[in-house]
Motif scaffolding. Structure first.
Motif, short mmCIF file in Angstrom:
data_model
loop_
_atom_site.label_atom_id
_atom_site.label_comp_id
_atom_site.label_asym_id
_atom_site.label_seq_id
_atom_site.Cartn_x
_atom_site.Cartn_y
_atom_site.Cartn_z
N GLY A 32 -7.13 -2.05 -2.59
CA GLY A 32 -6.93 -0.63 -2.28
C GLY A 32 -6.99 0.30 -3.48
O GLY A 32 -6.59 1.45 -3.40
N GLU A 78 -10.31 2.52 0.92
CA GLU A 78 -10.19 2.03 2.28
C GLU A 78 -11.20 0.92 2.53
O GLU A 78 -12.28 0.91 1.96
CB GLU A 78 -10.43 3.18 3.27
N THR A 79 -10.83 0.01 3.41
CA THR A 79 -11.69 -1.12 3.72
C THR A 79 -12.14 -1.02 5.17
O THR A 79 -11.32 -0.79 6.06
CB THR A 79 -10.90 -2.43 3.51
N LYS A 84 0.86 -1.18 0.00
CA LYS A 84 0.00 0.00 0.00
C LYS A 84 0.90 1.23 0.00
O LYS A 84 1.29 1.71 1.06
CB LYS A 84 -0.92 0.00 1.21
N ASP A 89 -7.90 -5.46 7.04
CA ASP A 89 -7.65 -5.08 5.65
C ASP A 89 -7.97 -6.23 4.69
O ASP A 89 -7.67 -6.15 3.50
CB ASP A 89 -6.17 -4.69 5.46
#
Ligand SMILES: [Zn+2]
Ligand SMILES: [Zn+2]
Length: 300
Positions: free
Chosen positions: A181, A191-192, A3, A289
């Protein structure tokens, strides 16, 4: 999953001196000649396209007038290179959105049966199309098995079975991107969040929300969708004679029903998805995530 999160990336966005106000961007292309130029670029066999070829394809005799419109597009929608003109991302997006809608402007299709059984009551399932969204629903109890945007161009030239298959592929790919992402709409940072909520389009009370920080696009899903291409999950099925690629996601209970997903811990956030098959069960633990932490097989 990597990320990237460097200040440099953000700065380059914030320093964008070239960014165009959306209203100005629409004003630039609200013109038949300019849309024709974008369409001609899209239809060209090669890229870049020379000035003379582009003008011939658009069919505009007046070279100065043609150049005027082309220059309006250059910079934001089209880029000028040494040997001609090519799309920038925004230009190609414009043409694609015109095409996606214009193949079938007001598509309507009667609900049609799709493979699989309701995870709640075992009745048959139907696909319905409304407001450019396709939904898989139980005919008896109404339990939702996923509802997502499906552009009208996707209905063209496909049988109903092919529409269902295309929808399945689209949902898988959108969720794969989102969980990695990347916003499927604008490629912005997504975003999760794990959300506990009884009122969800999927009928699950523990769901995953993906939201783009840049364009606010959201996708809601069951945690199981994340696992469709995970190697341990794929081999667990393959060893038991099931090819996950050939099964629409809505026929896999752990992708659409609540009871297979549970919260293991809140801090740190961990959840577990149970995947029963042929007397065995695969248990997959994921973090907030949706990265897989552990997989284990248990006998029934
Ligand atoms: Zn049902
Ligand atoms: Zn976005």
């Amino acid at each position: 999953m990597s990320k990237p999160d460097t200040a440099g990336d953000r700065e380059s966005v914030l320093e964008c001196t070239d960014c165009l106000d959306p209203a100005d961007a629409f004003a630039l292309i609200a013109n038949d000649a300019r849309l024709s130029i974008l369409e001609a670029l899209w239809a060209a066999d090669e890229s870049p396209v020379s000035f003379s070829t582009l003008r011939r394809e658009v069919g505009m005799r007046d070279s100065a007038q043609f150049n005027y419109h082309l220059q309006k597009l250059t910079g934001h929608f089209v880029t000028q290179q040494a040997d001609g003109y090519a799309f920038k991302h925004a230009g190609e997006k414009v043409v694609r959105s015109v095409i996606a809608g214009s193949f079938n402007e007001h598509p309507s299709i009667d609900p049609f049966p799709v493979a699989g059984r309701c995870v709640d009551c075992g009745s048959s399932l139907t696909a319905s199309y409304e407001d450019e969204r396709l939904a898989i629903t139980c005919v008896d109890c109404g339990h939702g098995h996923g509802e997502y945007a499906f552009p009208p161009g996707g209905l063209t030239d496909r049988t109903r079975a092919e529409i269902a298959d295309a929808f399945d592929q689209r949902v898988r790919h959108l969720h794969c991107l989102a969980a990695d992402g990347v916003c499927p709409e604008c490629s912005g940072r997504m975003e999760t969040h794990i959300v506990e909520d009884d009122d969800c389009c999927l009928g699950v009370s523990l769901r995953v929300d993906h939201e783009c920080r840049q364009c606010a696009h959201t996708l809601c899903s069951a945690a199981g969708l994340r696992l469709l291409d995970h190697s341990a999950v794929v081999s667990f099925h393959r060893e038991r004679g099931v090819s996950l690629e050939e099964r629409p996601y809505w026929t896999l209970p752990w992708c659409v029903a609540d009871e297979f997903t549970r919260l293991v811990s809140r801090d740190p956030l961990e959840l577990e998805v149970r995947i029963p098959l042929a007397g065995d069960e695969l248990r997959v633990t994921m973090n907030g995530d949706l990265d897989v932490l552990e997989t284990r097989t248990v006998d029934d």
